[in-house]
Design a protein around this motif. Structure first.
Motif, short mmCIF file in Angstrom:
data_model
loop_
_atom_site.label_atom_id
_atom_site.label_comp_id
_atom_site.label_asym_id
_atom_site.label_seq_id
_atom_site.Cartn_x
_atom_site.Cartn_y
_atom_site.Cartn_z
N TYR A 212 0.52 -1.11 0.01
CA TYR A 212 0.44 -0.40 0.16
C TYR A 212 0.24 1.34 0.35
CZ TYR A 212 1.22 0.43 5.17
OH TYR A 212 2.15 0.80 6.26
N VAL A 248 -3.03 -4.34 1.80
CA VAL A 248 -4.10 -3.84 0.58
C VAL A 248 -4.47 -2.80 0.81
CG1 VAL A 248 -4.07 -6.44 -0.72
CG2 VAL A 248 -5.66 -4.93 0.41
N TRP A 249 -4.52 -1.78 -0.79
CA TRP A 249 -5.19 -0.37 -0.81
C TRP A 249 -5.98 -0.67 -2.14
CZ3 TRP A 249 -1.32 3.07 -4.28
CH2 TRP A 249 -1.09 4.57 -3.96
N GLY A 266 -5.62 -4.64 -11.28
CA GLY A 266 -5.10 -5.57 -9.94
C GLY A 266 -6.06 -6.89 -9.15
N LEU A 270 -2.78 -9.57 -7.23
CA LEU A 270 -3.89 -10.26 -6.66
C LEU A 270 -3.75 -11.76 -6.74
CD1 LEU A 270 -4.86 -11.03 -3.15
CD2 LEU A 270 -7.38 -9.85 -3.82
N GLN A 273 -0.25 -12.70 -6.39
CA GLN A 273 -0.05 -13.65 -5.21
C GLN A 273 -0.53 -14.54 -3.90
OE1 GLN A 273 2.25 -10.89 -3.76
NE2 GLN A 273 1.63 -9.71 -6.20
N LEU A 286 -5.94 -11.30 3.73
CA LEU A 286 -6.14 -10.47 2.93
C LEU A 286 -6.61 -9.55 3.83
CD1 LEU A 286 -5.85 -9.37 0.05
CD2 LEU A 286 -7.93 -10.24 -0.02
#
Length: 719
Positions: A212, A248-249, A266, A270, A273, A286
């Motif tokens: 973030y 996360v952001w 995005g 993810l 990840q 998360l």
């Protein structure tokens, strides 16, 4: 859990999980004998050959020699491997052949309808005798037809040779959910977390991956970040941990200009990840670190809890985003749970509780499998997490107790040494500033009148004798001086009751803070305190403080001019804990300019604790009481699981005298005793990281190995 069950559970997911995307580069590791197939010279005609002289992985690397210019290097054409509109991770390991440091540029050359472009993904100096990973994030956005795209590496001076190895070009993952039965998901059962058809108890023990940034930044700051990489998930497991709290952001998924419209970029990030975590053998918690309307925390001044912003209600947007995440990943047991909001600052606990209940309801409308994680908040009446009406919740608080110890000497933080020595029963916990009152002023002998050059003045040791004195603050003093007196670097020294030297508590060089102290590669934690000084004019006193542009050492100092009465310049950020019967001496450099009266001196202002404060030794008993107060007793009272989403010590505390490793040992022991899960803060950062290098990906040369050894000793289960 038996070893057989451990292998069964981890094997179940490994078989179901998709593999990481294939490396799009040809011959990335140069393992075929004498083979550099697929690689060409870049900017010239160097000699490129596979070599067993050095290797990062395997037995060979490519040796690039015979270079005629700094622009000459090595490249591979990837025109057909790049996907338009998609993000790609590009990596390479490099090592200098000569015993010198050398600078490199790593990137993408693109020739298309807009001409020729060189997109630099990474640029840095590589030290002698060391393999360094270079890499970056490349979003392929061509103009018209692409006639050539190449991954390239160049940069060292003419006459320098270099090795490269283990290069990668990773396109987006072709993500497929792991799937599985409801029992494959981690879930709450009383005070425990359980997993599997047999409801096997498990604790999550892990670390934080920071993904973030500040509200003014763009999502690229995360996509291009080097805080962690795909291999770090496996490294977390190798460190004996089984979870990553992935911070996360909202900006990664949604732009303010297009609320409720989610970006594939995005999701691609993810997805990567999740697959990396699955292949690495860890779960992901998360965590929404920075929601719409900005990162919160104790000093938050944004409008999440009131008016939202120009793009609508931030509360509604966060609820919609969590609903989309929960729905999209409802069949993904690699995600251990959803940490709904980080360190919030609502108006009250009731407001926070109501909103978190709303988030839980929205998630449950599309996903009943995943564990929810509900933190404490920073409202004045929010001392423990709020209970919500949901049976699959883990509650959460953060633990850095005591903050003055955990954060002392932290990078860029302008905090001094608190003199709290964990595990020493004579070392008292330093109370918060609001719990102390300024007390006796202890002054050294003043300097001579007139104009004097920079001179070092040694103070006399002051003995702490009053029972309510708990701390001291360094001060600069001018008394009845119509001229000027200037102060610079100084030390505070501690002696035991017999007069024996114990340690130097402070060793300060007064300097101006750089524009961004977080970008200093080499860092002296005792610098940059001039802007933190405050003034105190005692009754009837006037005067002025100036931060000077010259000093005894460095480029700054602090002066006091025209003091009528007693004028103090104080350093509250350098407050330190004192011990009864011990002696403290402050000494340093001072010069006078037309000084009069009682001139100037250094000293200490003692701090007395307020009547309600209990003097507490900084030991395991304090840690246990703290953990119980902020969340563990809540878990016991309500029969719910508890998680410590952040806990830790900054790297400078891992010395025997400061006791950081002992603090961590006792914290982990107490977590095991009470069945708490938790995630250390954090994997990679200068201030708090297990890896503390500033530039580049996590670097083994900057690894806190004693901390990793401690994690390994916990024997935590995988699934």
């Amino acid at each position: 859990m038996s070893k057989r069950n451990l292998f069964f559970l981890s094997g179940l997911f490994a078989c179901a999980a998709p593999a990481l995307a294939a490396n799009a580069l040809v011959n990335p590791s140069f393992e075929a004998p004498g083979n550099a197939t697929g690689w060409v010279g870049f900017g010239g005609t160097p000699v490129i050959a596979a070599s067993a002289e050095q290797a990062h992985g395997g037995t060979q690397a490519a040796l690039v020699s015979g270079r005629s210019a700094t622009t000459v290097g090595i490249a591979q054409t990837v025109t057909s491997q790049l996907q338009a509109g998609k993000g790609h991770d590009v990596r390479v390991w490099v090592r200098n052949r000569q015993a010198v440091s050398a600078s490199y540029s790593f990137g993408i050359k693109l020739v298309d309808g807009a001409g020729t472009r060189y997109v630099v993904l990474d640029s840095r100096s590589v030290p002698a005798g060391k393999w360094v990973k270079l890499g970056g994030y490349y979003k392929h956005s061509p103009t018209g037809t692409v006639s050539l795209a190449q991954v390239y590496l160049n940069g060292p001076a003419v006459g320098s040779d270099f090795f490269i190895d283990d290069a990668r070009l990773d396109p987006p993952e072709a993500y497929v959910p792991t799937g599985g039965a409801a029992s494959d998901f981690i879930r709450a059962s009383g005070r425990q977390l359980v997993v599997g058809a047999a409801a096997t108890p498990i604790r999550l023990l892990g670390t934080n991956f920071a993904a973030y940034s500040d509200e003014a930044d763009m999502a690229d700051s995360v996509f291009k970040s080097r805080e962690f990489d795909r291999e770090d998930y496996a490294a977390v497991r190798a460190a004996g941990l089984n979870a990553v709290r992935l911070n996360v952001w909202y900006r990664m998924f949604e732009d303010n200009a297009s609320p409720y419209v989610y970006k594939q970029e995005g999701w691609d990030w993810l997805n990567k990840q999740i697959v990396s975590a699955r292949q690495g053998g860890v779960r992901i918690l998360l965590s929404m670190m920075a929601p719409q309307c900005g990162y919160q925390g104790s000093g938050y001044t944004g409008t999440f809890w009131t008016a939202g912003n120009a793009y609508g209600s931030c509360q509604d947007r966060l609820k919609a985003l969590w609903t989309e995440i929960a729905n999209r990943y409802r069949d993904e047991p690699v995600i251990a749970g959803f940490d709904l909001m980080n360190e919030t600052l609502p108006a009250s606990n009731a407001q926070y509780q109501a909103y978190v209940q709303t988030l839980a309801g929205a998630i449950r409308s599309v996903n009943t499998r995943h564990l929810l994680d509900v933190q404490s908040c920073f409202a004045s009446d929010c001392t423990v997490p709020p209970l919500i009406a949901d049976g699959n919740v883990m509650y959460d608080f953060h633990h850095y107790d005591h903050w003055y110890h955990a954060s002392q000497l932290s990078y860029g933080g302008n905090l001094g040494d608190s003199n709290m020595r964990y595990g020493d029963p004579t070392s008292m916990v330093l109370p918060w500033a609001s719990d102390t009152t300024p007390g006796t002023l202890l002054e050294n002998t003043p300097i001579p009148t007139g104009t004097t050059a920079w001179t070092h003045y040694s103070g006399s040791p002051f003995t702490i004798s009053a029972s309510n004195v708990i701390a001291a603050v360094p001060v600069f003093i001018a008394t009845a001086n119509t001229g000027k007196v200037t102060f610079d670097d100084f030390t505070v020294t501690e002696y035991d009751p017999a007069g024996n030297l114990v340690r130097v508590v402070q060793n300060i060089d007064m300097e101006k803070a750089p524009a961004n102290p977080h970008l200093l590669e080499s860092f002296d934690p005792y610098l940059s305190f001039t802007g933190k000084t405050t003034t105190q004019r005692l009754s009837g006193t006037t005067g002025s403080r100036v931060i000077e542009s010259t000093g005894h050492r460095g480029s700054a100092s602090v002066s006091i001019s025209g003091a009528k009465g007693k004028f103090l310049v104080k350093m509250p950020n350098l407050a330190f804990s004192v011990r009864q019967g011990y002696k403290y001496q402050v000494s340093g450099w001072i010069k006078g300019t037309n000084a009069t009266g009682s001139t100037g001196a250094m000293g200490l202002q003692l701090q007395t604790h307020k009547a309600y404060v209990t003097r507490t030794p900084y030991t395991k008993a304090f840690l246990e009481a703290s953990l119980l107060e902020y969340g563990v007793q809540f878990s016991l009272n309500h029969n719910v699981p508890i998680n410590i989403g952040e806990f830790g010590q900054n790297p400078r505390n891992y010395t025997a005298e400061r006791g950081g490793l002992a603090w961590m040992t006792d914290t982990l022991s107490l977590m095991a005793q009470y069945g708490a899960s938790g995630m250390n803060w954090n994997w990679h950062s200068v201030s708090w990281g297990a890896y503390s290098n500033l530039y580049g990906f996590p670097d083994a040369a900057n690894l806190n190995q004693p901390l990793i050894n401690l994690f390994k000793a916990q024997g935590i289960a995988v699934y």
